[in-house]
Design a protein around this motif. Structure first.
Motif, short mmCIF file in Angstrom:
data_model
loop_
_atom_site.label_atom_id
_atom_site.label_comp_id
_atom_site.label_asym_id
_atom_site.label_seq_id
_atom_site.Cartn_x
_atom_site.Cartn_y
_atom_site.Cartn_z
N GLY A 275 0.72 -1.39 -0.06
CA GLY A 275 0.11 0.03 -0.06
C GLY A 275 0.83 1.23 -0.10
N ARG A 276 0.14 2.32 -0.09
CA ARG A 276 0.69 3.46 -0.12
C ARG A 276 1.76 3.97 1.04
N VAL A 277 1.20 3.67 2.28
CA VAL A 277 2.31 4.28 3.39
C VAL A 277 3.12 2.77 3.71
N GLY A 278 2.39 1.57 3.73
CA GLY A 278 3.40 0.50 3.80
C GLY A 278 4.57 0.27 3.01
N PHE B 189 3.30 -8.27 4.50
CA PHE B 189 1.93 -9.05 4.64
C PHE B 189 0.87 -8.26 3.95
N ASP B 190 0.49 -8.65 2.81
CA ASP B 190 -0.49 -8.04 2.13
C ASP B 190 -1.26 -9.14 1.18
N LEU B 191 -2.42 -8.71 0.75
CA LEU B 191 -3.17 -9.69 -0.39
C LEU B 191 -2.14 -9.50 -1.59
N ARG B 192 -1.44 -8.32 -1.62
CA ARG B 192 -0.71 -8.36 -2.93
C ARG B 192 0.69 -8.33 -2.80
N SER B 193 1.48 -8.59 -3.70
CA SER B 193 3.12 -8.36 -3.74
C SER B 193 3.46 -6.85 -3.62
N HIS C 133 1.13 -2.49 11.89
CA HIS C 133 0.16 -3.06 11.13
C HIS C 133 -0.75 -1.60 10.49
N LEU C 134 -0.04 -1.65 8.98
CA LEU C 134 -0.60 -0.52 8.43
C LEU C 134 -1.57 -0.82 7.26
N GLY C 135 -1.79 -2.28 7.25
CA GLY C 135 -2.62 -2.44 6.09
C GLY C 135 -4.17 -2.35 6.55
N PRO D 182 -18.76 3.28 9.04
CA PRO D 182 -18.55 2.09 9.45
C PRO D 182 -16.92 1.68 9.16
N TYR D 183 -16.33 2.47 8.34
CA TYR D 183 -14.79 2.24 8.46
C TYR D 183 -14.36 3.18 9.55
N GLY D 184 -14.75 4.25 10.05
CA GLY D 184 -14.45 4.63 11.42
C GLY D 184 -14.62 3.63 12.40
N THR E 195 -14.76 0.53 12.37
CA THR E 195 -13.74 -0.58 12.32
C THR E 195 -12.46 -0.14 12.78
N LYS E 196 -12.07 1.27 12.65
CA LYS E 196 -10.89 1.57 13.23
C LYS E 196 -10.88 1.56 14.85
N LEU E 197 -11.94 2.19 15.28
CA LEU E 197 -12.22 2.34 16.72
C LEU E 197 -12.35 0.92 17.31
N HIS F 153 -5.51 12.14 6.97
CA HIS F 153 -5.70 11.74 5.41
C HIS F 153 -4.32 11.72 4.83
N THR F 154 -3.93 11.07 4.00
CA THR F 154 -2.27 10.78 3.45
C THR F 154 -2.53 10.58 1.99
N GLN F 155 -1.64 11.28 1.36
CA GLN F 155 -1.45 11.07 -0.09
C GLN F 155 -0.05 11.22 -0.47
P1 NAD Z 1 -3.56 1.60 0.83
O1 NAD Z 1 -5.01 1.05 0.39
O2 NAD Z 1 -2.66 2.23 0.09
O3 NAD Z 1 -2.76 0.28 1.56
C1 NAD Z 1 -3.54 -0.70 2.17
C2 NAD Z 1 -3.07 -2.12 1.94
O4 NAD Z 1 -3.81 -3.14 2.84
C3 NAD Z 1 -3.03 -2.51 0.37
O5 NAD Z 1 -1.88 -2.81 -0.22
C4 NAD Z 1 -4.19 -3.57 0.53
O6 NAD Z 1 -3.89 -4.73 -0.51
C5 NAD Z 1 -3.93 -4.28 1.98
N1 NAD Z 1 -4.98 -5.21 2.45
C6 NAD Z 1 -6.58 -4.66 2.30
N2 NAD Z 1 -7.21 -5.41 2.93
C7 NAD Z 1 -6.27 -6.68 3.30
C8 NAD Z 1 -6.54 -7.73 3.84
N3 NAD Z 1 -7.66 -8.25 4.31
N4 NAD Z 1 -5.44 -8.49 4.09
C9 NAD Z 1 -4.17 -8.34 3.65
N5 NAD Z 1 -3.93 -6.99 3.12
C10 NAD Z 1 -4.87 -6.21 2.96
O7 NAD Z 1 -3.68 2.42 2.43
P2 NAD Z 1 -2.72 3.61 2.82
O8 NAD Z 1 -2.90 4.73 2.26
O9 NAD Z 1 -1.36 3.14 2.75
O10 NAD Z 1 -3.13 3.33 4.37
C11 NAD Z 1 -2.34 2.74 5.49
C12 NAD Z 1 -3.40 2.77 6.88
O11 NAD Z 1 -3.54 4.07 7.01
C13 NAD Z 1 -4.32 1.95 6.56
O12 NAD Z 1 -4.65 1.02 7.75
C14 NAD Z 1 -5.41 3.12 6.39
O13 NAD Z 1 -6.76 2.63 6.97
C15 NAD Z 1 -4.82 4.06 7.31
N6 NAD Z 1 -5.27 5.49 7.04
C16 NAD Z 1 -5.29 5.86 5.75
C17 NAD Z 1 -5.67 7.45 5.42
C18 NAD Z 1 -5.31 7.68 3.95
O14 NAD Z 1 -5.80 8.79 3.84
N7 NAD Z 1 -4.51 7.13 3.25
C19 NAD Z 1 -6.28 7.92 6.40
C20 NAD Z 1 -6.34 7.65 7.57
C21 NAD Z 1 -5.89 6.18 7.91
#
Ligand code: NAD
Length: 326
Positions: free
Chosen positions: A10-13, A30-34, A67-69, A135-137, A139-141, A165-167
Motif C-alpha cells: 500500500g501507499r504508506v506500507g 504481509f498483504d493481499l498483493r506483492s 499493522h498499516l494494512g 462503518p470504516y471509522g 472498524t478503526k475504533l 488523510h494521507t497522499q
Molecule cells: P492503501 O489502501 O494504500 O494500502 C492498504 C494495503 O492493505 C493494500 O496494499 C491492501 O492490499 C492491503 N489490504 C487490504 N485488506 C487486506 C486484507 N484483508 N489482508 C491483507 N492485506 C490487505 O492504504 P494507505 O493509504 O497506505 O493507508 C495505510 C493505513 O492508514 C490503513 O490502515 C488506512 O486505513 C490508514 N489510514 C489511511 C488514510 C489515508 O488517507 N490514506 C487516512 C487515515 C487512515
C-alpha cells in the motif's frame, strides 16, 4: 531488527518497507498483493489478515509489527469485507503477534474515529470523544480496542497512531487517483457523488461542467471552503518509524499528520494556475468539511517534525502532471 509491515503493497506500507530496508533492518511484508520489492532484506507473506495460518507465518520470528494494512471503503456493498479485514483481521494479526512474542505493535488508526469531519471541538486532540459516523471509522475504533486489550493481556507494547488523510504528492493532480481525483477534479467528483447516491450534490456539480476537464473548489452551503489535513506519505513514514523505535511511544495514542490543515480556497487557485485547467466553485449542501487536528502530542513526545507542507507536495505534483501531459 526484523519488522513485519502489514499493508506492505500500500501507499504508506510500501514506503515504510523501503525506509526500513535502507536503515539496515530485515523486513517482512504481509498483504493481499506483492509489494514487488526485490531485496535481500525483504520477504513477504501474501494473504489476508483474517487467515490465521498466514498471520502466524507473517509474525513468526519478528521483533515488531507495523499493522498499516486495512481495507478502505465507504460503500455499503463492501461492509462485510470491511469488518473482516479491519476488525477480524486486526484481532488475528494481534493474536499471532502476541503468540510470536513480538515486542511492539504499532496500529494505523484514523481520524475517522472522532470523526474529524464532524468535530465537537477544534483543534481535535487525542482526548476528543470517539463517535465514528462511518462503518470504516467504527472498524478503526474497534481495532483500537483490540490493540489496547492485547496490550493489557500480553507483554507486547502497543502504539496507536490516528492517521491524517494521507497522499503521495503525485496523487494530488491525478484525476484517476482514488482520493485526490474526486476531491479536486470536477468529473471524478460528479461520478463519486453519484456513486454515494448524493443526487443534489451531483446535480449541482454537473450544472457547473464547462464541457472540458476542470478543477473544482468545493465549499459548504454557506460558501465556506473545505479545510482538512492532507499529509505526505513521507511524513507519515517518519511518524510510523518514531512509533516503532521511540521509548516514549510505548502505550501511547497519537494523532499523526501535517501541522497545518489545507485551506482549499488557497490551494485550488494555485493548482489551476499550475495546470492551466479552469477552476469552478461549487457550494454543496450541508456543513461541509472543515477541521484542524492537533499533532502537538506526537511532536512534543516523539519529536515528529513534518517536512512536506502542501505547497512542497504541489511542486512535486505539478512535475508529475507535466510528465503525464507530455
Ligand atoms: P492503501 O489502501 O494504500 O494500502 C492498504 C494495503 O492493505 C493494500 O496494499 C491492501 O492490499 C492491503 N489490504 C487490504 N485488506 C487486506 C486484507 N484483508 N489482508 C491483507 N492485506 C490487505 O492504504 P494507505 O493509504 O497506505 O493507508 C495505510 C493505513 O492508514 C490503513 O490502515 C488506512 O486505513 C490508514 N489510514 C489511511 C488514510 C489515508 O488517507 N490514506 C487516512 C487515515 C487512515
Amino acid at each position: 531488527m526484523k519488522v513485519l509491515v502489514t499493508g506492505s503493497a500500500g501507499r504508506v506500507g510500501a514506503f515504510v518497507v523501503r525506509r526500513l530496508i535502507a536503515g539496515g533492518h530485515q523486513v517482512r511484508g504481509f498483504d493481499l498483493r506483492s509489494a514487488g520489492i526485490e531485496d535481500g532484506g525483504f520477504d513477504e507473506v501474501i494473504g489476508a489478515f483474517d487467515d490465521r495460518e498466514a498471520a502466524i507465518r507473517a509474525c513468526e520470528g519478528t521483533d515488531a509489527v507495523l499493522h498499516l494494512g486495512a481495507f478502505m471503503s465507504w460503500l455499503a456493498s463492501d461492509r462485510d469485507k470491511l469488518f473482516r479485514a479491519n476488525v477480524e483481521g486486526t484481532r488475528i494479526v494481534l493474536e499471532a503477534a502476541a503468540a510470536a512474542k513480538v515486542g511492539r505493535f504499532v496500529f494505523a488508526s484514523s481520524g475517522e474515529v472522532y470523526p474529524e469531519n464532524k468535530p465537537e471541538f477544534q483543534p481535535i486532540t487525542e482526548d476528543h470523544p470517539k463517535k465514528p459516523l462511518s462503518p470504516y471509522g467504527l472498524t478503526k475504533l474497534l481495532g483500537e480496542e483490540l490493540v489496547t486489550f492485547q496490550g493489557r493481556v500480553s507483554s507486547m507494547e502497543t502504539v496507536i497512531l490516528r492517521f491524517s488523510h494521507t497522499q503521495n504528492a503525485s496523487e494530488l493532480l491525478d484525476p484517476e487517483s482514488f482520493f485526490s481525483g474526486p476531491r479536486f477534479f470536477l468529473r471524478p467528483k460528479i461520478e463519486q457523488q453519484e456513486n454515494f447516491g448524493n443526487k443534489a450534490a451531483a446535480d449541482l456539480l454537473r450544472a457547473a461542467d464547462p464541457g472540458r476537464p476542470a478543477l473544482v473548489l468545493t465549499r459548504n452551503e454557506e460558501g465556506r471552503p473545505f479545510r482538512m489535513h492532507i499529509t505526505d506519505t513521507r511524513d507519515m513514514a517518519q511518524g510510523v518509524l518514531l512509533a516503532l523505535t521511540h521509548q516514549k511511544a510505548a502505550g501511547g495514542i497519537f494523532n499523526l499528520g501535517a501541522t497545518e490543515p489545507v485551506d482549499f480556497a488557497q490551494i485550488l487557485p494555485v493548482m489551476a494556475q499550475m495546470t492551466g485547467l479552469p477552476l469552478l466553485t461549487v457550494d454543496l449542501p450541508g456543513a461541509g468539511v472543515w477541521y484542524h487536528t492537533s499533532n502537538q502530542r506526537i511532536r512534543e513526545t516523539l519529536g515528529f517534525e513534518p517536512d512536506w507542507p502542501i505547497m512542497r507536495m504541489l511542486d512535486e505534483a505539478v512535475a508529475e502532471w507535466t510528465i503525464r501531459q507530455a
